[in-house]
Design a protein around this motif. Structure first.
Motif, PDB file in Angstrom:
ATOM      1  N   MET A   1       0.841  -1.186   0.000  1.00  0.00           N
ATOM      2  CA  MET A   1       0.000   0.000   0.000  1.00  0.00           C
ATOM      3  C   MET A   1       0.883   1.244   0.000  1.00  0.00           C
ATOM      4  N   SER A   2       0.498   2.245  -0.799  1.00  0.00           N
ATOM      5  CA  SER A   2       1.276   3.465  -0.905  1.00  0.00           C
ATOM      6  C   SER A   2       0.462   4.640  -0.394  1.00  0.00           C
ATOM      7  N   PHE A   3       1.117   5.817  -0.382  1.00  0.00           N
ATOM      8  CA  PHE A   3       0.424   7.003   0.080  1.00  0.00           C
ATOM      9  C   PHE A   3      -0.682   7.403  -0.898  1.00  0.00           C
ATOM     10  N   VAL A   4      -0.588   6.966  -2.180  1.00  0.00           N
ATOM     11  CA  VAL A   4      -1.663   7.239  -3.141  1.00  0.00           C
ATOM     12  C   VAL A   4      -2.942   6.536  -2.703  1.00  0.00           C
ATOM     13  N   VAL A   5      -2.802   5.282  -2.278  1.00  0.00           N
ATOM     14  CA  VAL A   5      -3.972   4.542  -1.792  1.00  0.00           C
ATOM     15  C   VAL A   5      -4.546   5.216  -0.550  1.00  0.00           C
ATOM     16  N   ASP A   6      -3.677   5.701   0.326  1.00  0.00           N
ATOM     17  CA  ASP A   6      -4.165   6.414   1.513  1.00  0.00           C
ATOM     18  C   ASP A   6      -4.934   7.666   1.132  1.00  0.00           C
ATOM     19  N   GLN A   7      -4.436   8.403   0.140  1.00  0.00           N
ATOM     20  CA  GLN A   7      -5.128   9.605  -0.320  1.00  0.00           C
ATOM     21  C   GLN A   7      -6.516   9.262  -0.853  1.00  0.00           C
ATOM     22  N   VAL A   8      -6.586   8.220  -1.694  1.00  0.00           N
ATOM     23  CA  VAL A   8      -7.873   7.845  -2.292  1.00  0.00           C
ATOM     24  C   VAL A   8      -8.840   7.367  -1.218  1.00  0.00           C
ATOM     25  N   ARG A   9      -8.352   6.592  -0.273  1.00  0.00           N
ATOM     26  CA  ARG A   9      -9.235   6.115   0.798  1.00  0.00           C
ATOM     27  C   ARG A   9      -9.749   7.257   1.654  1.00  0.00           C
ATOM     28  N   ARG A  10      -8.882   8.214   1.964  1.00  0.00           N
ATOM     29  CA  ARG A  10      -9.316   9.343   2.777  1.00  0.00           C
ATOM     30  C   ARG A  10     -10.358  10.191   2.046  1.00  0.00           C
ATOM     31  N   LEU A  11     -10.125  10.430   0.766  1.00  0.00           N
ATOM     32  CA  LEU A  11     -11.079  11.222  -0.008  1.00  0.00           C
ATOM     33  C   LEU A  11     -12.400  10.480  -0.167  1.00  0.00           C
ATOM     34  N   ASP A  12     -12.329   9.176  -0.391  1.00  0.00           N
ATOM     35  CA  ASP A  12     -13.553   8.394  -0.540  1.00  0.00           C
ATOM     36  C   ASP A  12     -14.344   8.359   0.761  1.00  0.00           C
ATOM     37  N   SER A  13     -13.653   8.270   1.876  1.00  0.00           N
ATOM     38  CA  SER A  13     -14.360   8.286   3.162  1.00  0.00           C
ATOM     39  C   SER A  13     -14.999   9.636   3.432  1.00  0.00           C
ATOM     40  N   GLN A  14     -14.378  10.716   2.940  1.00  0.00           N
ATOM     41  CA  GLN A  14     -14.983  12.039   3.107  1.00  0.00           C
ATOM     42  C   GLN A  14     -16.261  12.158   2.289  1.00  0.00           C
ATOM     43  N   LEU A  15     -16.253  11.578   1.094  1.00  0.00           N
ATOM     44  CA  LEU A  15     -17.474  11.580   0.292  1.00  0.00           C
ATOM     45  C   LEU A  15     -18.566  10.744   0.960  1.00  0.00           C
TER      46      LEU A  15
END
Length: 667
Positions: A1-15
């Motif tokens: 897992m990379s920081f890109v996956v963390d970014q996408v997960r955080r943004l998706d959870s915000q949505l």
């Protein structure tokens, strides 16, 4: 897992929180209108959109949070936004409430279908954002290997000479093409006669040789090194431009502070006018930003210093980007979801593949040569000598097969005799198996010889009493003394007979006494051997492991050697992970040390992108070394390290903290 996956997960959870927060507040985002509730077609349409939204969520797949671009495009096509909710596309926002005014001036609530379409676009944009980041990141990191290759070429004449030999066919081919085009430009044709064509070729070669006289003062290796410098400079430029692109996307895209703070405020939650549509504006702005960044990266002649200006000029007149400006006259509600979906499809279908194609072309032109070029010489030698090798195999087939069989049988015997059998003995020793006990004498030998000695002494004492006949008590006493090693009865007779050896041997008991003493000596030796036996039995396990150790050492050594021989070049050259982590941490420190902070104390987008590339590698290396709980804490340090808002000074302190806090796993 990379920081890109963390970014996408955080943004998706915000949505997801956006939708959940409106559900709790009763806003119209999650409420069906009366027409939608009683219309089966609209209800089916809403269920279809909800399924598509779930398919684009990070929780849809347990293996990876990044959805392929093809699946994103498929979801957008299946949504069919362009032909649905047509009345919603004609509404314009007005006032502070969650209502819209149509062309006739009638006020109506925003439909649930319309908001679901925007949520679908937001999910798709988040995944596209992750795909763009991942594509740029995964293509930027391998450039370091190509840079090392050119560094090797420039560092030693041996590598430069090898490269010159490897690429000589290419240079010869290019030279031949130049001669051919030169002859063709002069009207040379084989149909005009071989002599005329040959003369034109000869003249072209002579002229080209004269034109290259100035280059003869420079050695061929110098020309090769000059080519290496040029290609290395081109790769460094590509790497810096890509790093700058990463920094811009992370600093201005979906992952920036404004989107995380109030950019995802759901309709009805904010008291400021227009901010309930801020999340839609942020989505549209991110699409425009990704498009502008990809266009700028594809500009080959663009320098690193002008990259930010290029992105700014492309986004300056973009209507999608202007919607995000707080002073802009237009708002997100003036956007048609169909137009946003079309722009996103163009980004995924054309812009991103075009970037990958141009990048691969540039790397192919300036990167290290292909394997065919690097290994054509040994491959040619092997091909030429293949007939000779085949002839040797055919003529000595039986010898080779016999050698192979004997070699295989040797390996099998070694494994059986020096590994399997000693291992069985060790297991038998642990289980107290009698067949595996270590012994240098038979188990009942001492008891039998001792009993024989006892009978011999008793018989001698009974036949040769010193006084009256022995009773049972005296015989039992003699037996007890013999068990203790006392042969006084025999020795007394021996002492008397030894005074007259000849007479004692003939008429006395000298021979019997001597033979009894020989038996006594044998028993004493066996007692000593029994003691040694006891010592050996107490160390049986140790001796078993000593016997097993040579076989294991040879087997392990052979396995490691074979693994090194047959493993890939990358595996052979890969250093220890601990050393790799330390090297990456050094690169991070160099980036932060050489970075020039802005007026706000933050590093530039270019340095931020380079930092993210190194942090990505550090995180991958640490995931296989650090324990799970410590790795979780390590990720907290990593997140703080890549946070440019904390300032350059604080980032440098984080590097120092990582160095001493996790030094145990770095060395």
């Amino acid at each position: 897992m990379s920081f890109v996956v963390d970014q996408v997960r955080r943004l998706d959870s915000q949505l997801d929180r956006l939708q959940l927060s409106t559900t709790r507040t009763g806003a119209s985002f999650s409420t069906l209108t009366a027409a939608e509730a009683h219309d089966p077609a609209k209800a089916a349409r809403i269920a279809h959109l909800q399924n598509l939204i779930k398919s684009l969520s990070t929780t849809a797949s347990s293996k990876s949070s990044l959805i392929p671009a093809g699946k994103i495009l498929e979801a957008l096509q299946r949504a069919d936004i362009s032909s649905t909710c047509s009345t919603c596309n004609q509404w314009f926002a007005q006032g502070e409430d969650n209502t819209y005014v149509d062309d006739d001036g009638n006020r109506a609530d925003a439909s649930y279908e319309h908001e679901l379409e925007w949520l679908l676009l937001s999910k798709a944009t988040t995944q596209a954002y992750g795909q763009v980041l991942s594509t740029i990141l995964e293509q930027t990191i391998p450039l370091e290997d190509d840079l090392w290759y050119w560094d090797d070429i420039l560092s030693t004449y041996r590598f430069a000479g090898l490269y010159s030999i490897q690429t000589s066919p290419i240079r010869l081919w290019k030279w031949s093409q130049e001669i051919y085009h030169d002859v063709r430009s002069r009207g040379g044709q084989l149909a005009n006669g071989w002599s005329q064509f040959y003369g034109l070729v000869k003249n072209a070669v002579q002229e080209r040789s004269i034109a290259n006289i100035q280059q003869r003062v420079v050695s061929p290796l110098a020309l090769v090194r000059n080519e290496g410098r040029r290609k290395r400079a081109a790769l460094r430029k590509i790497r810096l431009v890509n790093a700058n692109a990463l920094g811009v996307l992370l600093g201005e895209g979906l992952g920036n502070e404004s989107f995380q703070d109030d950019g995802t405020q759901s309709p009805g939650l904010s008291t400021q006018g227009g901010s309930r549509h801020r999340w839609k504006s942020t989505v549209s702005k991110s699409i425009a930003l990704m498009d502008a960044v990809i266009q700028s990266v594809n500009t080959a002649e663009l320098s690193v210093d002008k990259f930010d200006d290029s992105v700014a000029s492309l986004t300056q007149d973009d209507q999608y980007y202007e919607l995000h400006e707080p002073t802009g006259e237009r708002t997100a509600t003036t956007l048609r979801p169909a137009d946003v979906a079309e722009r996103l499809e163009y980004l995924l279908r054309h812009a991103l593949p075009s970037y990958s194609t141009s990048f691969n072309t540039a790397v192919k032109e300036n990167g290290r040569p292909s394997r065919l070029i690097r290994y054509w010489l040994p491959a040619t030698v092997l091909l030429i000598s293949s007939t000779t090798i085949l002839r040797i195999f055919v003529n000595r087939r039986e010898e080779i097969l016999t050698w192979i069989r004997e070699f295989g049988q040797t390996i099998i015997d070694f494994w059986s005799n020096w590994v399997v059998e000693p291992a069985k003995k060790v297991i038998g020793t642990i289980r107290h198996d009698e067949d595996s006990e270590v012994s240098i004498m038979s188990k009942r030998s001492l008891e039998a010889d001792r009993a024989s000695l006892e009978r011999m002494v008793v018989d001698f004492a009974v036949k040769n009493p010193e006084g009256p006949a022995l009773n049972d008590t005296e015989i039992a006493d003699i037996r007890a003394k013999v068990r203790e090693g006392d042969l006084t009865t025999v020795l007394r007779s021996y002492e008397r007979d030894i005074q007259s050896p000849v007479k004692g041997a003939i008429v006395g008991n000298l021979a019997s006494a001597l033979l009894i003493q020989v038996q006594k000596t044998k028993v004493d030796v066996e007692v000593a051997m029994s003691g040694i036996d006891s010592i050996l039995k107490s160390q049986e396990l140790l001796f078993g492991f000593i016997g097993l150790t040579p076989g294991l050492l040879v087997s392990i050594g052979a396995y490691r050697w074979l693994r090194g021989v047959f493993s890939s070049r990358k595996g052979v050259q890969q250093w220890a992970k601990q050393g790799r982590m330390l090297l990456i941490l050094r690169n991070i420190d160099r980036i932060l040390t050489g970075a020039t902070p802005t007026e706000f104390g933050e590093i530039s987008y270019k340095d931020h992108g380079l930092l993210l590339c190194e942090v990505h590698l550090l995180r991958q290396a640490a995931s296989g070394i650090l324990p799970r709980r410590i790795f979780h804490d390590f990720l907290v340090e990593i997140d703080e390290l890549v946070d440019v808002r904390s300032g350059l000074e604080r980032q440098q302190k984080v590097v120092e903290r990582i160095r001493w806090a996790y030094s145990k796993w770095f060395t």
